[in-house]
Enzyme design. Structure first.
Site, mmCIF file in Angstrom:
data_model
loop_
_atom_site.group_PDB
_atom_site.id
_atom_site.type_symbol
_atom_site.label_atom_id
_atom_site.label_comp_id
_atom_site.label_asym_id
_atom_site.label_seq_id
_atom_site.Cartn_x
_atom_site.Cartn_y
_atom_site.Cartn_z
ATOM 1 N N SER A 173 0.717 -1.128 -0.026
ATOM 2 C CA SER A 173 -0.052 -0.078 -0.253
ATOM 3 C C SER A 173 0.982 1.237 -0.022
ATOM 4 C CB SER A 173 -1.135 0.104 1.087
ATOM 5 O OG SER A 173 -0.181 -0.201 2.205
HETATM 6 C C1 LIG Z 1 2.511 -0.780 4.612
HETATM 7 S S1 LIG Z 1 3.488 0.022 2.485
HETATM 8 C C2 LIG Z 1 4.781 0.211 2.846
HETATM 9 C C3 LIG Z 1 4.245 2.460 2.231
HETATM 10 C C4 LIG Z 1 5.959 2.268 1.418
HETATM 11 N N1 LIG Z 1 6.737 2.899 2.191
HETATM 12 C C5 LIG Z 1 4.557 3.803 0.195
HETATM 13 O O1 LIG Z 1 4.668 4.503 1.162
HETATM 14 O O2 LIG Z 1 4.421 3.525 -0.164
HETATM 15 C C6 LIG Z 1 5.120 -2.061 3.018
HETATM 16 C C7 LIG Z 1 5.873 -2.728 2.353
HETATM 17 O O3 LIG Z 1 6.502 -3.340 3.471
HETATM 18 C C8 LIG Z 1 6.563 -4.872 2.641
HETATM 19 N N2 LIG Z 1 7.940 -5.553 3.661
HETATM 20 C C9 LIG Z 1 6.954 -6.752 3.921
HETATM 21 N N3 LIG Z 1 8.311 -6.833 4.669
HETATM 22 C C10 LIG Z 1 8.828 -6.555 4.496
HETATM 23 C C11 LIG Z 1 10.480 -6.717 4.117
HETATM 24 N N4 LIG Z 1 10.683 -7.961 5.050
HETATM 25 N N5 LIG Z 1 11.709 -6.600 3.580
HETATM 26 C C12 LIG Z 1 10.911 -5.387 3.072
HETATM 27 N N6 LIG Z 1 9.926 -4.990 2.565
HETATM 28 C C13 LIG Z 1 8.715 -5.920 3.580
HETATM 29 C C14 LIG Z 1 6.060 -5.351 1.760
HETATM 30 O O4 LIG Z 1 5.596 -5.728 0.411
HETATM 31 C C15 LIG Z 1 4.887 -3.834 1.500
HETATM 32 O O5 LIG Z 1 5.332 -3.158 0.351
#
Ligand SMILES: C[S@@+](CC[C@H](N)C(=O)[O-])C[C@H]1O[C@@H](n2cnc3c(N)ncnc32)[C@H](O)[C@@H]1O
Length: 400
Positions: free
Chosen positions: A111
Site C-alpha cells: 500500500s
Molecule cells: C505499508 S507498505 C509500504 C509503504 C511505502 N513506504 C509507501 O509509501 O508506499 C509495506 C511494504 O513492506 C513490504 N514488506 C513486507 N515485509 C518486508 C520485508 N521483510 N522486507 C522488505 N519489505 C517488506 C511489503 O511488501 C509492502 O510493500
C-alpha cells in the site's frame, strides 16, 4: 505486468493538489518542518499510485474495488490520491488494480501509507543533511521519493520484499526523477553493502528488532519502527543504537500500525478446530474481549503471549467468539459470555494463555494504566525487553 502510464494529468492541477495536501498536513500538525514541506510539495503521489483498491463491506465479506484513471476517470482517481488515506495497491502478493475489472476479495499486501503518517514518521526520524537512510518496505516508492527529495537519492537505500511491488516502485521513482539504491529482498537482513546508516525507518512492522539493523546502523543512529505481533497489538518506537548490538528508546504517541514484515507473519492455523475442541477448564475472568481491541491492553496482552494469535470466529447463531491460540504450543483460550454481562474463559493446552494475559493487564493497571508513550524498549544481544516507565520497571521479553 507493469501498470499503464497514468493518463494525462494536468501539471498545474497536480501542483495545486500537492500544495493543498501539504497545507492540510501542516494544519494537522503532521508536517512540522520546511524541508519535509518542500518534499511533499514537490513529489507527485499520483506517479506512485496509478491505481488502488477501495475497501467496501458486502454480504460476501470485504470487497476491493479497483480505482484507476481508466475505471473512474482521471479527476476522481486523482482527487482520492491526494487525500490523506492509505491506498491499498496490491492484494494477495500479486493482484494489482490494473488486473481487476470488478470488485475482488483479497488480503492487502502492499500500500501507499497515508501521507500524514509518512511525513510524521519522517519528521520523527529527523535525518540531517548528508545522512544515509535505510528504508525497509519500499511499497509504492512514495516515501522513498520524499526521502530522495530531502537527502538526495545517493543517500537513500530502500528494500522491498515483493519483486512486483519493487519493480513498480522502481519505474515510478525513475519517472519522478529519483535514483535511490533499490534492493529486492528481506529488509529484516538490512543491506550490508551500503552500511553504515545514520537512520533506519521501517514501513512494515516487526515482532523483534532484527540484529542486522543493530549492526548496520551506526552507534548514535536512529531506528524508527513499529513493533507488532500476532494479536494485532502495535506501537511506534524510536531507538537510539548503542555499541555492540544494543539499542534503547521509547514508544511515540499515536495509534500507528503497519502490515507485519512478511517472514514474521503468523503461522497458518493448522489443526485449529482440534486445538479449540481439546480438553480445557473454564473459569470466570475479569478481562473480556475488550482487551483485544483497546490499543494499550491489546499491546500488553501480546507482550504476555507473543506466540499466540487472535482468532475471531462466528458461531452458528451468528455471534462472534474470541479465541487466542498458540498453534505451536497447541494452547487456546476462548472467551464465552456468561449471560450476566461478564465473561468466562475456557483454556487448554500447554500454556494457560489467558492467565498470562490477565497477569500482564494487572501489572499494567498496577502501574496506573499508562498510555503507550510510557513504554520503552531495551535491546541487547541477549534479550529484547519492553518496559513500563523506565528500564527497571515491569517488563516483558520479545520473542527470540
Ligand atoms: C505499508 S507498505 C509500504 C509503504 C511505502 N513506504 C509507501 O509509501 O508506499 C509495506 C511494504 O513492506 C513490504 N514488506 C513486507 N515485509 C518486508 C520485508 N521483510 N522486507 C522488505 N519489505 C517488506 C511489503 O511488501 C509492502 O510493500
Amino acid at each position: 505486468m507493469t501498470d499503464p502510464a497514468p493518463q494525462a494529468v494536468d501539471d498545474r492541477h497536480a501542483a495545486r493538489l500537492r500544495a493543498d495536501l501539504a497545507r492540510r498536513l501542516e494544519t494537522g500538525g503532521h508536517l512540522r518542518s520546511p524541508a519535509w514541506r518542500a518534499a511533499v510539495t514537490a513529489v507527485s503521489r499520483h506517479l506512485f499510485v496509478p491505481g488502488f483498491f477501495r475497501w467496501t463491506d458486502s454480504p460476501r465479506g470485504t470487497m476491493w474495488t479497483p480505482i484507476t484513471p481508466e475505471s473512474t476517470g482521471v479527476a476522481a482517481w486523482l482527487g482520492e490520491v491526494y487525500t490523506d488515506q492509505t491506498l491499498v495497491t496490491q492484494l494477495d502478493g500479486g493482484v494489482h488494480p490494473a488486473d481487476a475489472r470488478e470488485p475482488v476479495h483479497g488480503d492487502p499486501t502492499s500500500s501507499s501509507t497515508l501521507p500524514s503518517l509518512v511525513v510524521r514518521m519522517l519528521e520523527d526520524l529527523d535525518p540531517h543533511d548528508g545522512d544515509r537512510v535505510l528504508e525497509v518496505g519500499t511499497g509504492t516508492g512514495y516515501s522513498t521519493a520524499l526521502l530522495c527529495h530531502r537527502l538526495g537519492g545517493e543517500h537513500v537505500t530502500s528494500i522491498e520484499y515483493d519483486p512486483g511491488a519493487a519493480e513498480r516502485a522502481r519505474a515510478a521513482l525513475t519517472a519522478a526523477g529519483y535514483a535511490p539504491a533499490l534492493v529486492i529482498g528481506d529488509g529484516l537482513l538490512g543491506h550490508e553493502a551500503n552500511a553504515p546508516y545514520d537512520r533506519l525507518v521501517a514501513t512494515c512492522s516487526v515482532r523483534t528488532v532484527p540484529s542486522a539493523w543493530l549492526r548496520q546502523v551506526r552507534p548514535g543512529g536512529t531506528i524508527l519502527t513499529t513493533l507488532s505481533g500476532w494479536l494485532h497489538g502495535s506501537g511506534l518506537v524510536r531507538l537510539t543504537v548503542g555499541d555492540d548490538g544494543t539499542a534503547e528508546g521509547r514508544f511515540l504517541p499515536g495509534t500507528v500500525s503497519f502490515m507485519i514484515a512478511r517472514p514474521q507473519a503468523a503461522p497458518a492455523l493448522s489443526g485449529l478446530s482440534d486445538i479449540l475442541n481439546g480438553p480445557g477448564d473454564e473459569r470466570p475472568t475479569r478481562c473480556g474481549p475488550e482487551v483485544m481491541s483497546d490499543w494499550t491492553p491489546q499491546f500488553v496482552a501480546q507482550l504476555a503471549v507473543p506466540h499466540a494469535q487472535y482468532v475471531g470466529m462466528s458461531t452458528d447463531d451468528g455471534s462472534m467468539l474470541d479465541h487466542v491460540v498458540d498453534v505451536s504450543g497447541k494452547s487456546f483460550a476462548t472467551l464465552l459470555p456468561d449471560g450476566d454481562g461478564g465473561f468466562t474463559v475456557r483454556q487448554g493446552g500447554v500454556t494457560r494463555l489467558w492467565d498470562a494475559v490477565e497477569e500482564a493487564v494487572r501489572t499494567w493497571q498496577k502501574a496506573g494504566s499508562p498510555p503507550q508513550t510510557a513504554f520503552g524498549l531495551t535491546v541487547t544481544p541477549e534479550r529484547q525487553r519492553v518496559w513500563i516507565g523506565d528500564p527497571g520497571g515491569p517488563s516483558w521479553s520479545l520473542p527470540a
